[in-house]
Motif scaffolding. Structure first.
Motif, mmCIF file in Angstrom:
data_model
loop_
_atom_site.group_PDB
_atom_site.id
_atom_site.type_symbol
_atom_site.label_atom_id
_atom_site.label_comp_id
_atom_site.label_asym_id
_atom_site.label_seq_id
_atom_site.Cartn_x
_atom_site.Cartn_y
_atom_site.Cartn_z
ATOM 1 N N ALA A 1 -3.570 -2.413 -20.687
ATOM 2 C CA ALA A 1 -2.349 -1.657 -20.937
ATOM 3 C C ALA A 1 -2.637 -0.175 -21.132
ATOM 4 O O ALA A 1 -1.830 0.673 -20.750
ATOM 5 C CB ALA A 1 -1.622 -2.224 -22.152
ATOM 6 N N ALA A 2 -3.794 0.151 -21.736
ATOM 7 C CA ALA A 2 -4.127 1.561 -21.952
ATOM 8 C C ALA A 2 -4.299 2.300 -20.625
ATOM 9 O O ALA A 2 -3.867 3.443 -20.479
ATOM 10 C CB ALA A 2 -5.393 1.670 -22.790
ATOM 11 N N ALA A 3 -4.932 1.648 -19.662
ATOM 12 C CA ALA A 3 -5.129 2.250 -18.337
ATOM 13 C C ALA A 3 -3.951 1.999 -17.415
ATOM 14 O O ALA A 3 -3.947 2.457 -16.273
ATOM 15 C CB ALA A 3 -6.400 1.704 -17.700
ATOM 16 N N LYS A 4 -2.958 1.228 -17.894
ATOM 17 C CA LYS A 4 -1.785 0.868 -17.103
ATOM 18 C C LYS A 4 -2.187 0.212 -15.785
ATOM 19 O O LYS A 4 -1.706 0.573 -14.698
ATOM 20 C CB LYS A 4 -0.888 2.081 -16.861
ATOM 21 C CG LYS A 4 -0.213 2.623 -18.113
ATOM 22 C CD LYS A 4 0.766 3.733 -17.763
ATOM 23 C CE LYS A 4 1.587 4.175 -18.967
ATOM 24 N NZ LYS A 4 0.781 4.746 -20.043
ATOM 25 N N THR A 5 -3.064 -0.780 -15.878
ATOM 26 C CA THR A 5 -3.493 -1.508 -14.685
ATOM 27 C C THR A 5 -3.529 -3.013 -14.959
ATOM 28 O O THR A 5 -3.779 -3.455 -16.081
ATOM 29 C CB THR A 5 -4.896 -1.070 -14.205
ATOM 30 O OG1 THR A 5 -5.844 -1.274 -15.262
ATOM 31 C CG2 THR A 5 -4.905 0.373 -13.767
ATOM 32 N N LEU A 6 -3.275 -3.768 -13.922
ATOM 33 C CA LEU A 6 -3.476 -5.207 -13.903
ATOM 34 C C LEU A 6 -4.503 -5.471 -12.806
ATOM 35 O O LEU A 6 -4.313 -5.067 -11.652
ATOM 36 C CB LEU A 6 -2.159 -5.929 -13.624
ATOM 37 C CG LEU A 6 -2.184 -7.458 -13.539
ATOM 38 C CD1 LEU A 6 -0.867 -8.041 -14.050
ATOM 39 C CD2 LEU A 6 -2.425 -7.944 -12.115
ATOM 40 N N ALA B 1 -4.817 -0.558 -27.635
ATOM 41 C CA ALA B 1 -4.905 -1.425 -26.454
ATOM 42 C C ALA B 1 -6.314 -1.312 -25.911
ATOM 43 O O ALA B 1 -6.653 -0.348 -25.232
ATOM 44 C CB ALA B 1 -3.879 -1.025 -25.393
ATOM 45 N N GLY B 2 -7.164 -2.301 -26.243
ATOM 46 C CA GLY B 2 -8.561 -2.217 -25.829
ATOM 47 C C GLY B 2 -9.223 -1.034 -26.496
ATOM 48 O O GLY B 2 -9.172 -0.850 -27.714
ATOM 49 N N SER B 3 -9.829 -0.161 -25.676
ATOM 50 C CA SER B 3 -10.497 1.030 -26.201
ATOM 51 C C SER B 3 -9.586 2.247 -26.210
ATOM 52 O O SER B 3 -10.014 3.340 -26.563
ATOM 53 C CB SER B 3 -11.741 1.341 -25.365
ATOM 54 O OG SER B 3 -11.380 1.558 -24.002
ATOM 55 N N GLY B 4 -8.307 2.049 -25.838
ATOM 56 C CA GLY B 4 -7.394 3.186 -25.778
ATOM 57 C C GLY B 4 -6.101 2.910 -26.529
ATOM 58 O O GLY B 4 -6.050 2.112 -27.455
ATOM 59 N N ARG B 5 -5.060 3.602 -26.118
ATOM 60 C CA ARG B 5 -3.748 3.469 -26.731
ATOM 61 C C ARG B 5 -2.725 3.203 -25.627
ATOM 62 O O ARG B 5 -2.905 3.598 -24.479
ATOM 63 C CB ARG B 5 -3.354 4.738 -27.488
ATOM 64 C CG ARG B 5 -4.401 5.269 -28.444
ATOM 65 C CD ARG B 5 -4.587 4.405 -29.663
ATOM 66 N NE ARG B 5 -3.444 4.425 -30.555
ATOM 67 C CZ ARG B 5 -3.409 3.737 -31.696
ATOM 68 N NH1 ARG B 5 -4.448 2.981 -32.058
ATOM 69 N NH2 ARG B 5 -2.355 3.788 -32.470
ATOM 70 N N ALA B 6 -1.623 2.555 -26.013
ATOM 71 C CA ALA B 6 -0.573 2.249 -25.054
ATOM 72 C C ALA B 6 0.785 2.482 -25.696
ATOM 73 O O ALA B 6 0.957 2.338 -26.907
ATOM 74 C CB ALA B 6 -0.686 0.802 -24.567
ATOM 75 N N ASP B 7 1.762 2.837 -24.872
ATOM 76 C CA ASP B 7 3.118 3.069 -25.343
ATOM 77 C C ASP B 7 3.797 1.741 -25.656
ATOM 78 O O ASP B 7 3.516 0.698 -25.041
ATOM 79 C CB ASP B 7 3.929 3.821 -24.286
ATOM 80 C CG ASP B 7 3.414 5.226 -24.045
ATOM 81 O OD1 ASP B 7 3.030 5.881 -25.034
ATOM 82 O OD2 ASP B 7 3.374 5.662 -22.884
ATOM 83 N N TYR B 8 4.737 1.821 -26.601
ATOM 84 C CA TYR B 8 5.456 0.623 -27.020
ATOM 85 C C TYR B 8 6.775 1.054 -27.642
ATOM 86 O O TYR B 8 6.880 2.146 -28.214
ATOM 87 C CB TYR B 8 4.630 -0.155 -28.046
ATOM 88 C CG TYR B 8 5.118 -1.552 -28.329
ATOM 89 C CD1 TYR B 8 4.948 -2.580 -27.412
ATOM 90 C CD2 TYR B 8 5.748 -1.852 -29.537
ATOM 91 C CE1 TYR B 8 5.383 -3.862 -27.679
ATOM 92 C CE2 TYR B 8 6.190 -3.131 -29.813
ATOM 93 C CZ TYR B 8 6.007 -4.141 -28.871
ATOM 94 O OH TYR B 8 6.438 -5.413 -29.136
ATOM 95 N N SER B 9 7.796 0.195 -27.535
ATOM 96 C CA SER B 9 9.107 0.536 -28.085
ATOM 97 C C SER B 9 9.780 -0.712 -28.640
ATOM 98 O O SER B 9 9.690 -1.795 -28.049
ATOM 99 C CB SER B 9 9.996 1.157 -27.003
ATOM 100 O OG SER B 9 11.247 1.562 -27.531
#
Length: 447
Positions: A266-271, A142-150
């Motif tokens: 999504a990686a930073a969990k921000t909108l 997710a961008g420059s990071g990682r994000a959770d997904y299921s």
């Protein structure tokens, strides 16, 4: 739909006017992984399903490390998630098992399936020929990071479900694999005394939550609804999110009179809501809307407007009204929701910086019945025993009403459906012959 209706204040129905801050607003997003076995009366959880067509009985090309497999013919599938390939391998717990019962997945994305746990059937007494393991939890780019997904995974065999046996060798046409989203992101946007609850959902099951809507037009069906592709954004100021709070994700968001550019991390969990700083064009809307969607002709802007002002503002451009939702009260005070979506016949309009443009949509509405174009063409030159007939309601911009329901109250004098009591009674029809005699009569059904 106009004669017996009266307008009601959205402020009285919803949470009130929203006032935007001057600086950018960073909305914290909570990753929501859905619980197992949720009940119908629990909170609305958006889901989307993708049917995976490329199944194989040999390992796809790639640098994969596999665990020891039991099946004579394992089953393989590649998923494309957030730009990364994830390998699924279906196996059997015992060589003699009648159907697949173990799933291996490259959950970490490193190509090594031996360092991820094997997932076995979540329901040992599931239908023969149907395998559904526990949810598959991943971390994705997710961008420059990682994000959770299921995801939830379901594999079925039509032969076994119908009481037969699997073919040997395996017939891939007999198998059906689907994956369903099992998560979303949620947050609250606070403005003044109001709170807007939002959910972000991966509509196209590609592991991302930031795909902005684009409208795909099927010109050969000029009266059919234009589909918006992209992810889903649910918005409400009325508390808990419901299915009717649906929007396609936009890159421009208007909350009341305030206009923002929208960005998701999504990686930073921000909108991030950045107040729109460019030139704007004014729109003169014909009626109060609970929500309004505008799609630009060039595909670069999709504007989502929640409780917009009648004197709304948007970035300059050429737009089509992609859809909307209205709330109205009837003469007895019951509140109704009307949702509509554009067709290829819905016209574009140009919003020019520094000036105001009158936008046409909504009332007056007109009912119509028609034979679908494909059925008409197929029956041309012949005398078919029957043809399908669609009932529809068109708005003043050639848009189509997609939903009409009562959302509150019980005093209406409008006749309601006996089973779906939140819907009005389905319309009846009479078909006359060329000689003016009744050839057929009946009632439409909700589909």
């Amino acid at each position: 739909m106009t004669g017996a209706w009266r307008r009601v204040s959205l402020a009285g129905l919803l949470a009130g006017a929203l006032v935007a801050p001057a600086a950018a607003e960073e909305v914290s997003l909570e990753y929501v992984r859905y619980p197992a076995g949720e009940q119908e009366d629990e909170a609305f959880l958006p889901r989307s399903t993708l049917f995976v067509e490329d199944l194989a009985t040999s390992v796809p090309r790639g640098d994969f490390k596999l665990p020891p497999l039991t099946s004579k013919q394992p089953l393989f599938a590649l998923l494309e998630l957030a730009g990364e390939q994830r390998l699924l391998v279906f196996d059997r717990a015992q060589a003699g098992d009648p159907f697949f019962s173990v799933l291996y997945c490259d959950a970490g994305g490193d190509g090594d399936l031996t360092n991820d746990p094997a997932l076995k059937s979540a329901d040992p007494e599931a239908l023969p020929g149907f395998f559904e393991p526990p949810p598959l939890d991943l971390t994705l780019r997710a961008g420059s990071g990682r994000a959770d997904y299921s995801l939830r995974v379901g594999l079925s065999s039509s032969a076994l479900l119908e009481g037969g046996e699997l073919s040997d060798p395996l017939d891939l046409a007999d198998l059906s694999l689907h994956v369903t989203t099992n998560c979303c992101y949620a947050g609250d946007v606070a403005f003044g005394g109001g709170v807007c609850r939002l959910l972000l959902a991966d509509a196209n099951v590609n592991g991302r939550f930031d795909d902005v809507a684009r409208c795909a037009v099927a010109e050969e069906e000029p009266v059919q609804v234009i589909s918006a592709t992209g992810d889903f954004l649910y918005l409400t100021t009325a508390g808990a999110v419901e299915a009717s709070d649906f929007c396609s994700l936009g890159n421009v968001l208007a909350l009341g009179k305030s206009l923002f550019q929208l960005r998701i991390d999504a990686a930073a969990k921000t909108l991030v809501l950045e107040p729109y700083a460019g030139a704007t064009a004014a729109l003169d809307l014909p009626q109060d809307c609970e929500r309004l969607f505008l799609a630009s002709e060039d595909g670069g802007t999709y504007a989502v407007m929640l409780q917009p002002s009648r004197a709304a503002v948007v970035p300059p451009g050429t737009y089509r009204v992609a859809g909307y939702r209205l709330l109205r009260a009837d003469a007895e005070g019951d509140v109704w929701s009307v949702a509509a979506a554009a067709t290829p016949r819905t016209p574009f309009f140009t919003a020019t910086a520094g000036s105001s443009t009158t936008v046409v949509f909504g009332e007056p509405f007109a009912p119509a019945a028609r034979v679908p174009r494909r059925a008409y063409e197929e029956s041309a030159g012949s005398t078919p025993e029957s043809v399908p007939v669609e009932f529809r309601v068109d708005g003043s911009a050639q848009e189509v009403v997609t939903d009409l329901r009562r959302v509150s109250g019980s005093a209406t004098k409008i006749e309601m459906d006996a089973v779906k009591t939140h819907l009005p009674k389905a319309p009846a029809y009479v078909i006359l012959s060329a000689a003016g005699k009744i050839a057929a009569r009946g009632a439409f059904e909700y589909g």
